[in-house]
Scaffold this active site. Structure first.
Site, PDB file in Angstrom:
ATOM      1  N   TYR A 112      42.236  46.529  42.459  1.00 44.54           N
ATOM      2  CA  TYR A 112      40.824  46.703  42.136  1.00 44.54           C
ATOM      3  C   TYR A 112      40.612  46.721  40.619  1.00 44.54           C
ATOM      4  O   TYR A 112      39.700  46.084  40.082  1.00 44.54           O
ATOM      5  CB  TYR A 112      40.355  48.016  42.761  1.00 44.54           C
ATOM      6  CG  TYR A 112      38.886  48.325  42.645  1.00 44.54           C
ATOM      7  CD1 TYR A 112      37.952  47.690  43.461  1.00 44.54           C
ATOM      8  CD2 TYR A 112      38.430  49.285  41.754  1.00 44.54           C
ATOM      9  CE1 TYR A 112      36.601  48.003  43.379  1.00 44.54           C
ATOM     10  CE2 TYR A 112      37.086  49.611  41.663  1.00 44.54           C
ATOM     11  CZ  TYR A 112      36.173  48.957  42.479  1.00 44.54           C
ATOM     12  OH  TYR A 112      34.837  49.274  42.385  1.00 44.54           O
ATOM     13  N   LYS A 137      38.429  44.070  38.444  1.00 47.01           N
ATOM     14  CA  LYS A 137      37.245  44.560  37.730  1.00 47.01           C
ATOM     15  C   LYS A 137      37.319  44.301  36.229  1.00 47.01           C
ATOM     16  O   LYS A 137      36.303  44.014  35.591  1.00 47.01           O
ATOM     17  CB  LYS A 137      37.048  46.055  38.012  1.00 47.01           C
ATOM     18  CG  LYS A 137      36.581  46.361  39.427  1.00 47.01           C
ATOM     19  CD  LYS A 137      35.294  45.617  39.778  1.00 47.01           C
ATOM     20  CE  LYS A 137      34.653  46.098  41.047  1.00 47.01           C
ATOM     21  NZ  LYS A 137      33.437  45.333  41.397  1.00 47.01           N
ATOM     22  N   SER A 141      34.039  48.190  36.718  1.00 43.09           N
ATOM     23  CA  SER A 141      34.309  49.563  37.153  1.00 43.09           C
ATOM     24  C   SER A 141      35.088  50.301  36.079  1.00 43.09           C
ATOM     25  O   SER A 141      35.857  49.691  35.313  1.00 43.09           O
ATOM     26  CB  SER A 141      35.117  49.552  38.446  1.00 43.09           C
ATOM     27  OG  SER A 141      35.581  50.845  38.771  1.00 43.09           O
TER      28      SER A 141
END
Length: 308
Positions: free
Chosen positions: A163, A167, A150
């Site tokens: 997150y 990622k 991401s």
């Protein structure tokens, strides 16, 4: 998914693909597109209902698909999924690690449980699924693995420490597995999607949500899983736009040792950061090799302009 002539789409004929988190959103789009290109699909999701619905959608359009319900963090369940895939289709060619969750909060408000939960699904889930297919791909000397990274991991994003960490960790996993899998015909890449899904719905304005269709991301998959796919590529995709991201290394500057080395690092920060002539290293030890190859004589050339 509309009916079509499956025989006219030879790109992935004979290939077998597992797509995790494929019961909806981006994973569903991936599964439908890979099926449309001729691959036989294993649709993974948390529930049999979600996985089964997409598998039936593929079958109704003339493709082949089987559903399998399991969390990507469940090693036993994932091992059974891969075993069932081999029994049904005889091989596993493609793994798309797509399953994920969000638990967004600023780091100050985030609990370690919320941090760990996201890392477990994204990073450990991808590692578990990849480990389950790794030996099969080595033995058949062919494999294509896609990690879903991401821009939040590549570049950071407020409120997504968990997150982002997970990622970016997937990029590191890709880098090493691509090296280890190369002689076995296994190519490992990353896809960094920007798409409007149930997971991101609350984060995007209405206009952006409408433009960021998941169907505008999935076409990038073919480049990452085809027979002539690259390896160690990071493909960024969204709104029909595709770009490559790279982890680079600048030429840097020789500083050396001595009591004033810390001051000289600070004084030469501009030269150290200069991106002119930067490279994408072929492997991690390239950094060390360049460092060992540098000499005290390099200091004048590389740092003269930045001395204070």
């Amino acid at each position: 998914m509309t009916n079509m002539n499956w025989e006219a789409a030879p790109n992935l004929n004979g290939r077998v693909a597992i797509v995790t988190g494929a019961g909806g959103g981006l994973g569903r789009s991936h599964a439908l597109m890979l099926a449309r290109l001729g691959a036989r699909i294993v649709v993974n999701d948390m529930t049999e209902e979600a996985a089964g619905k997409v598998a039936r959608e593929i079958a109704d359009a003339g493709g082949q698909a089987i559903p399998f319900a399991a969390s990507v963090t469940d090693e036993t369940g994932i091992a059974e999924m891969v075993s069932r895939t081999s029994a049904a289709f005889g091989r596993v060619d493609i793994l798309v690690n797509n399953a994920g969750i969000l638990r967004d909060k600023s780091f100050a408000k985030m609990t370690m449980a919320e941090f760990r939960e996201v890392v477990d699904v994204h990073l450990m889930g991808s590692a578990i699924c990849t480990k389950a297919v790794w030996d099969i791909m080595r033995e058949q000397r062919h494999g294509r693995i896609v990690m879903t990274t991401s821009s939040s991991g590549l570049f950071g994003n407020f409120g997504q420490a968990n997150y982002s960490a997970a990622k970016m960790a997937l990029v590191g996993l890709m880098q090493t597995l691509a090296l280890e899998g190369e002689k076995y015909g296994i190519r490992v890449n990353c896809l960094a999607p920007t798409a409007a899904t149930a997971m991101t719905g609350g984060l995007l304005p209405k206009e952006a949500f409408e433009r960021l269709s998941v169907e505008l991301v999935s076409p990038g998959l073919l480049a990452l899983v085809a027979d002539d796919a690259p390896t160690r590529a990071i493909l960024c995709a969204g709104a029909g736009h595709f770009a490559r991201s790279n982890v680079t290394l600048t030429r840097g500057a020789y500083i050396g040792a001595g009591p004033d080395a810390p001051r000289r690092v600070v004084a030469n920060w501009a030269a150290i950061s200069d991106r002119t002539g930067e490279v994408v290293p072929d492997y991690g030890f390239m950094q060390m090799e360049r460092e060992l190859a540098s000499r005290p004589g390099d200091a004048e050339e590389k740092t003269a302009g930045a001395q204070t």
